[in-house]
Design a protein around this motif. Sequence first.
Motif, PDB file in Angstrom:
ATOM      1  N   CYS A   1      30.497 -21.294 -15.200  1.00 24.75           N
ATOM      2  CA  CYS A   1      30.740 -19.959 -15.741  1.00 24.75           C
ATOM      3  C   CYS A   1      29.433 -19.175 -15.820  1.00 24.75           C
ATOM      4  O   CYS A   1      28.349 -19.761 -15.880  1.00 24.75           O
ATOM      5  CB  CYS A   1      31.316 -20.054 -17.156  1.00 24.75           C
ATOM      6  SG  CYS A   1      32.890 -20.902 -17.226  1.00 24.75           S
ATOM      7  N   THR A   2      29.548 -17.862 -15.860  1.00 28.83           N
ATOM      8  CA  THR A   2      28.395 -17.024 -16.182  1.00 28.83           C
ATOM      9  C   THR A   2      28.638 -16.415 -17.562  1.00 28.83           C
ATOM     10  O   THR A   2      29.773 -16.366 -18.038  1.00 28.83           O
ATOM     11  CB  THR A   2      28.163 -15.946 -15.115  1.00 28.83           C
ATOM     12  OG1 THR A   2      29.363 -15.175 -14.967  1.00 28.83           O
ATOM     13  CG2 THR A   2      27.788 -16.575 -13.780  1.00 28.83           C
ATOM     14  N   ILE A   3      27.554 -15.937 -18.176  1.00 31.01           N
ATOM     15  CA  ILE A   3      27.617 -15.693 -19.625  1.00 31.01           C
ATOM     16  C   ILE A   3      27.037 -14.347 -20.019  1.00 31.01           C
ATOM     17  O   ILE A   3      25.998 -13.929 -19.498  1.00 31.01           O
ATOM     18  CB  ILE A   3      26.814 -16.797 -20.347  1.00 31.01           C
ATOM     19  CG1 ILE A   3      27.474 -18.150 -20.118  1.00 31.01           C
ATOM     20  CG2 ILE A   3      26.675 -16.522 -21.842  1.00 31.01           C
ATOM     21  CD1 ILE A   3      26.588 -19.310 -20.418  1.00 31.01           C
ATOM     22  N   VAL A   4      27.712 -13.722 -20.976  1.00 27.98           N
ATOM     23  CA  VAL A   4      27.088 -12.643 -21.752  1.00 27.98           C
ATOM     24  C   VAL A   4      27.055 -13.155 -23.191  1.00 27.98           C
ATOM     25  O   VAL A   4      28.106 -13.467 -23.772  1.00 27.98           O
ATOM     26  CB  VAL A   4      27.888 -11.331 -21.681  1.00 27.98           C
ATOM     27  CG1 VAL A   4      27.223 -10.261 -22.540  1.00 27.98           C
ATOM     28  CG2 VAL A   4      28.018 -10.863 -20.237  1.00 27.98           C
ATOM     29  N   ALA A   5      25.857 -13.257 -23.749  1.00 32.71           N
ATOM     30  CA  ALA A   5      25.712 -13.793 -25.104  1.00 32.71           C
ATOM     31  C   ALA A   5      25.303 -12.692 -26.062  1.00 32.71           C
ATOM     32  O   ALA A   5      24.470 -11.841 -25.732  1.00 32.71           O
ATOM     33  CB  ALA A   5      24.652 -14.905 -25.109  1.00 32.71           C
ATOM     34  N   LYS A   6      25.922 -12.745 -27.254  1.00 35.35           N
ATOM     35  CA  LYS A   6      25.491 -11.865 -28.340  1.00 35.35           C
ATOM     36  C   LYS A   6      25.198 -12.713 -29.563  1.00 35.35           C
ATOM     37  O   LYS A   6      26.108 -13.231 -30.217  1.00 35.35           O
ATOM     38  CB  LYS A   6      26.571 -10.838 -28.706  1.00 35.35           C
ATOM     39  CG  LYS A   6      26.007  -9.771 -29.640  1.00 35.35           C
ATOM     40  CD  LYS A   6      27.045  -9.076 -30.487  1.00 35.35           C
ATOM     41  CE  LYS A   6      27.343  -9.784 -31.779  1.00 35.35           C
ATOM     42  NZ  LYS A   6      26.210  -9.881 -32.720  1.00 35.35           N
ATOM     43  N   PRO A   7      23.914 -12.865 -29.881  1.00 33.42           N
ATOM     44  CA  PRO A   7      23.585 -13.642 -31.078  1.00 33.42           C
ATOM     45  C   PRO A   7      23.831 -12.811 -32.333  1.00 33.42           C
ATOM     46  O   PRO A   7      24.020 -11.591 -32.263  1.00 33.42           O
ATOM     47  CB  PRO A   7      22.091 -13.910 -30.903  1.00 33.42           C
ATOM     48  CG  PRO A   7      21.595 -12.719 -30.139  1.00 33.42           C
ATOM     49  CD  PRO A   7      22.727 -12.294 -29.232  1.00 33.42           C
ATOM     50  N   SER A   8      23.789 -13.476 -33.465  1.00 33.48           N
ATOM     51  CA  SER A   8      23.909 -12.752 -34.735  1.00 33.48           C
ATOM     52  C   SER A   8      22.775 -11.750 -34.867  1.00 33.48           C
ATOM     53  O   SER A   8      21.617 -12.051 -34.574  1.00 33.48           O
ATOM     54  CB  SER A   8      23.843 -13.740 -35.893  1.00 33.48           C
ATOM     55  OG  SER A   8      23.639 -13.027 -37.101  1.00 33.48           O
ATOM     56  N   GLU A   9      23.106 -10.591 -35.364  1.00 35.94           N
ATOM     57  CA  GLU A   9      22.091  -9.569 -35.614  1.00 35.94           C
ATOM     58  C   GLU A   9      21.147  -9.992 -36.745  1.00 35.94           C
ATOM     59  O   GLU A   9      20.069  -9.435 -36.906  1.00 35.94           O
ATOM     60  CB  GLU A   9      22.754  -8.223 -35.946  1.00 35.94           C
ATOM     61  CG  GLU A   9      23.647  -8.200 -37.188  1.00 35.94           C
ATOM     62  CD  GLU A   9      25.068  -8.724 -36.951  1.00 35.94           C
ATOM     63  OE1 GLU A   9      25.302  -9.424 -35.950  1.00 35.94           O
ATOM     64  OE2 GLU A   9      25.937  -8.421 -37.805  1.00 35.94           O
ATOM     65  N   VAL A  10      21.561 -10.992 -37.512  1.00 35.42           N
ATOM     66  CA  VAL A  10      20.745 -11.434 -38.653  1.00 35.42           C
ATOM     67  C   VAL A  10      19.586 -12.335 -38.194  1.00 35.42           C
ATOM     68  O   VAL A  10      18.494 -12.285 -38.757  1.00 35.42           O
ATOM     69  CB  VAL A  10      21.635 -12.166 -39.692  1.00 35.42           C
ATOM     70  CG1 VAL A  10      20.823 -12.637 -40.890  1.00 35.42           C
ATOM     71  CG2 VAL A  10      22.784 -11.267 -40.139  1.00 35.42           C
ATOM     72  N   ALA A  11      19.828 -13.147 -37.170  1.00 36.09           N
ATOM     73  CA  ALA A  11      18.785 -14.076 -36.688  1.00 36.09           C
ATOM     74  C   ALA A  11      18.842 -14.156 -35.157  1.00 36.09           C
ATOM     75  O   ALA A  11      19.228 -15.183 -34.594  1.00 36.09           O
ATOM     76  CB  ALA A  11      18.979 -15.462 -37.307  1.00 36.09           C
ATOM     77  N   PRO A  12      18.416 -13.088 -34.495  1.00 28.88           N
ATOM     78  CA  PRO A  12      18.572 -13.048 -33.032  1.00 28.88           C
ATOM     79  C   PRO A  12      17.342 -13.501 -32.244  1.00 28.88           C
ATOM     80  O   PRO A  12      17.404 -13.622 -31.024  1.00 28.88           O
ATOM     81  CB  PRO A  12      18.799 -11.545 -32.775  1.00 28.88           C
ATOM     82  CG  PRO A  12      17.988 -10.868 -33.852  1.00 28.88           C
ATOM     83  CD  PRO A  12      18.017 -11.783 -35.056  1.00 28.88           C
ATOM     84  N   LEU A  13      16.216 -13.748 -32.929  1.00 30.40           N
ATOM     85  CA  LEU A  13      14.960 -13.927 -32.177  1.00 30.40           C
ATOM     86  C   LEU A  13      14.964 -15.194 -31.342  1.00 30.40           C
ATOM     87  O   LEU A  13      14.397 -15.244 -30.243  1.00 30.40           O
ATOM     88  CB  LEU A  13      13.765 -13.896 -33.135  1.00 30.40           C
ATOM     89  CG  LEU A  13      13.648 -12.589 -33.945  1.00 30.40           C
ATOM     90  CD1 LEU A  13      12.472 -12.666 -34.903  1.00 30.40           C
ATOM     91  CD2 LEU A  13      13.515 -11.377 -33.029  1.00 30.40           C
ATOM     92  N   ASN A  14      15.594 -16.253 -31.857  1.00 27.68           N
ATOM     93  CA  ASN A  14      15.663 -17.501 -31.090  1.00 27.68           C
ATOM     94  C   ASN A  14      16.417 -17.310 -29.781  1.00 27.68           C
ATOM     95  O   ASN A  14      16.147 -17.998 -28.801  1.00 27.68           O
ATOM     96  CB  ASN A  14      16.307 -18.591 -31.942  1.00 27.68           C
ATOM     97  CG  ASN A  14      17.711 -18.190 -32.349  1.00 27.68           C
ATOM     98  OD1 ASN A  14      18.658 -18.448 -31.629  1.00 27.68           O
ATOM     99  ND2 ASN A  14      17.849 -17.496 -33.476  1.00 27.68           N
ATOM    100  N   ALA A  15      17.370 -16.372 -29.753  1.00 25.84           N
ATOM    101  CA  ALA A  15      18.139 -16.148 -28.520  1.00 25.84           C
ATOM    102  C   ALA A  15      17.251 -15.494 -27.455  1.00 25.84           C
ATOM    103  O   ALA A  15      17.417 -15.754 -26.253  1.00 25.84           O
ATOM    104  CB  ALA A  15      19.355 -15.274 -28.816  1.00 25.84           C
ATOM    105  N   PHE A  16      16.314 -14.651 -27.895  1.00 28.30           N
ATOM    106  CA  PHE A  16      15.346 -14.100 -26.932  1.00 28.30           C
ATOM    107  C   PHE A  16      14.515 -15.230 -26.339  1.00 28.30           C
ATOM    108  O   PHE A  16      14.190 -15.232 -25.151  1.00 28.30           O
ATOM    109  CB  PHE A  16      14.434 -13.080 -27.621  1.00 28.30           C
ATOM    110  CG  PHE A  16      15.098 -11.748 -27.867  1.00 28.30           C
ATOM    111  CD1 PHE A  16      14.983 -10.711 -26.953  1.00 28.30           C
ATOM    112  CD2 PHE A  16      15.834 -11.518 -29.024  1.00 28.30           C
ATOM    113  CE1 PHE A  16      15.598  -9.486 -27.173  1.00 28.30           C
ATOM    114  CE2 PHE A  16      16.448 -10.302 -29.256  1.00 28.30           C
ATOM    115  CZ  PHE A  16      16.334  -9.275 -28.331  1.00 28.30           C
ATOM    116  N   ALA A  17      14.166 -16.183 -27.198  1.00 25.17           N
ATOM    117  CA  ALA A  17      13.384 -17.326 -26.708  1.00 25.17           C
ATOM    118  C   ALA A  17      14.185 -18.104 -25.658  1.00 25.17           C
ATOM    119  O   ALA A  17      13.629 -18.552 -24.641  1.00 25.17           O
ATOM    120  CB  ALA A  17      12.999 -18.238 -27.877  1.00 25.17           C
ATOM    121  N   LEU A  18      15.495 -18.247 -25.882  1.00 28.95           N
ATOM    122  CA  LEU A  18      16.317 -18.956 -24.894  1.00 28.95           C
ATOM    123  C   LEU A  18      16.368 -18.168 -23.581  1.00 28.95           C
ATOM    124  O   LEU A  18      16.269 -18.746 -22.492  1.00 28.95           O
ATOM    125  CB  LEU A  18      17.733 -19.184 -25.443  1.00 28.95           C
ATOM    126  CG  LEU A  18      18.651 -20.002 -24.535  1.00 28.95           C
ATOM    127  CD1 LEU A  18      18.147 -21.448 -24.390  1.00 28.95           C
ATOM    128  CD2 LEU A  18      20.086 -20.016 -25.057  1.00 28.95           C
TER     129      LEU A  18
END
Length: 486
Positions: free
Chosen positions: A178-195
């Motif tokens: 599959c391909t993905i569009v991810a939306k992390p929580s607006e409360v703690a999103p910085l780790n998703a940028f790292a990913l």
Amino acid sequence: MGVISNNASKEASVLTRANHFIDGTWVPSESTETIEVTDAGRGEVMATVPSGTTADVDKAVAAARAAFDAWAGLDVAERVGYLKLAAEELARRQNAIAAVICREVGTPYATSNVVQVGLPQMTLSATAEIALDYRYTERIYNSLVVKKPIGVVAAITPWNYPLHQLVAKVAPALAAGCTIVAKPSEVAPLNAFALAEIFETIGLPRGVFNLVTGYGTTVGEAMVAHAGVDMVTFTGSTAAGRRIGAVAADTIKRVALELGGKSPLIALDDADPVAVATASAGACYLNSGQTCIALTRLIVPAARKAEYEAIAKAAAESVVVGDPFDPTSVIGPLVSDVQRDRVRAMITSGIDEGATLLTGGVEAPDGLDAGYYVRPTVFTDTTPDMRIVKEEIFGPVLVLQTYETEDEAIALANDSVYGLNAGVYSADVDRAIAVGLRLDSGQVQINDGAFNIHAPFGGVKQSGNGRELGVAGLEDFLETTALQLP
Ligand code: NAD
């Protein structure tokens, strides 16, 4: 793009993240609106991220759609090769990302390192093995039954174990094709940028993983409603899950929901109270109680009520609350002022409804006025209709319930709209298993049985309908076609 600290120290500056990660590159948001991310231990803004729009979602979905055929067409070994590279790259960045999560969530640094970052590494590696071993085709009489990737996946995640929850979706979805569009929580999103940076570094083909940040009601709902999205995988509150199910119904897409809990721990009459209380404190207060599988209702024999009260109180009072970067802290702050205020309001409701506060309460712990700290709290003399017994608090609050018979203990445990996790303690493991089998719960911990990333994870009743991790976690992202052969 911003910079993540390469050591575990605190940074004073405010990080600006202005871009989403779409089609393999960092793209400015269609909106100039931003969302502030706070340092939970200090109560100060530490970063801003884009408050995305429907137009950002459209771009990300278009990129994911365009990338799908080529990604799905790769051999599974090639796809899982990227997962293995991602696991290695995550290991290289472990301390830096643990420090980020320590700040944005408030999880103590050592726990961040092991759980918040270590667990996703293990999940990436384990998923790679599972996907390689999986049989994607099967002959059933005259049919060839084929498992194919479901398509473009929208992944929406919460803030409490943010990287774990994201990776628990992304790893199997990618492995499945599959391909993905991810939306992390607006409360703690910085780790998703790292990913996203990790995927960029390892050269994941463009468009295969896309990241859009923003609020649930805008970006999240746009993803859920989008006709170009084939599946939504969601972890978060039951209220948001209910809304997502309703919005997704228009396009009949698959929806996998991992939702809230109010999980019971039954101490059978032969259990060792000290072992129970120790386990209960660990399972209730981990991550300041902001754990979906937290065992927050301790169900004990009425005859031993006073004994359990004393040791539950002592166990709570032994939990050191402090700065998440202080190695002596067992728990840190809650994630935000909103969450702290919610938890305090629930503690107040417990007092108002007549429960006895054994320890803890609404005042901040001594010397911890900045940041979002709450005292480990224990209530007793509760009744099943109290809000503190029925509702998920998502804070460091344990409630004691008492029973006369084993059947009553099971009935109390099952008396919940939730069914995510449960625990049973007994001197006799077989007896604990027999009781565990009667609990309406996706997971049951028998004595000190540990969390297992190879086992299916998910809830029953209003705790959800999907299963993550292990083989079941991969299968969530597969669609089945039967070819009837001549
Ligand atoms: P939340 O439901 O407020 O938010 C979760 C995510 O959903 C966020 O990214 C948010 O922006 C998004 N969202 C919110 N409303 C939305 C909508 N209408 N449409 C689309 N997206 C929407 O939850 P939270 O406060 O971030 O996390 C805490 C909750 O998550 C707790 O209830 C906890 O039990 C649950 N949780 C469950 C699991 C599990 O595996 N079952 C794991 C962790 C957390």
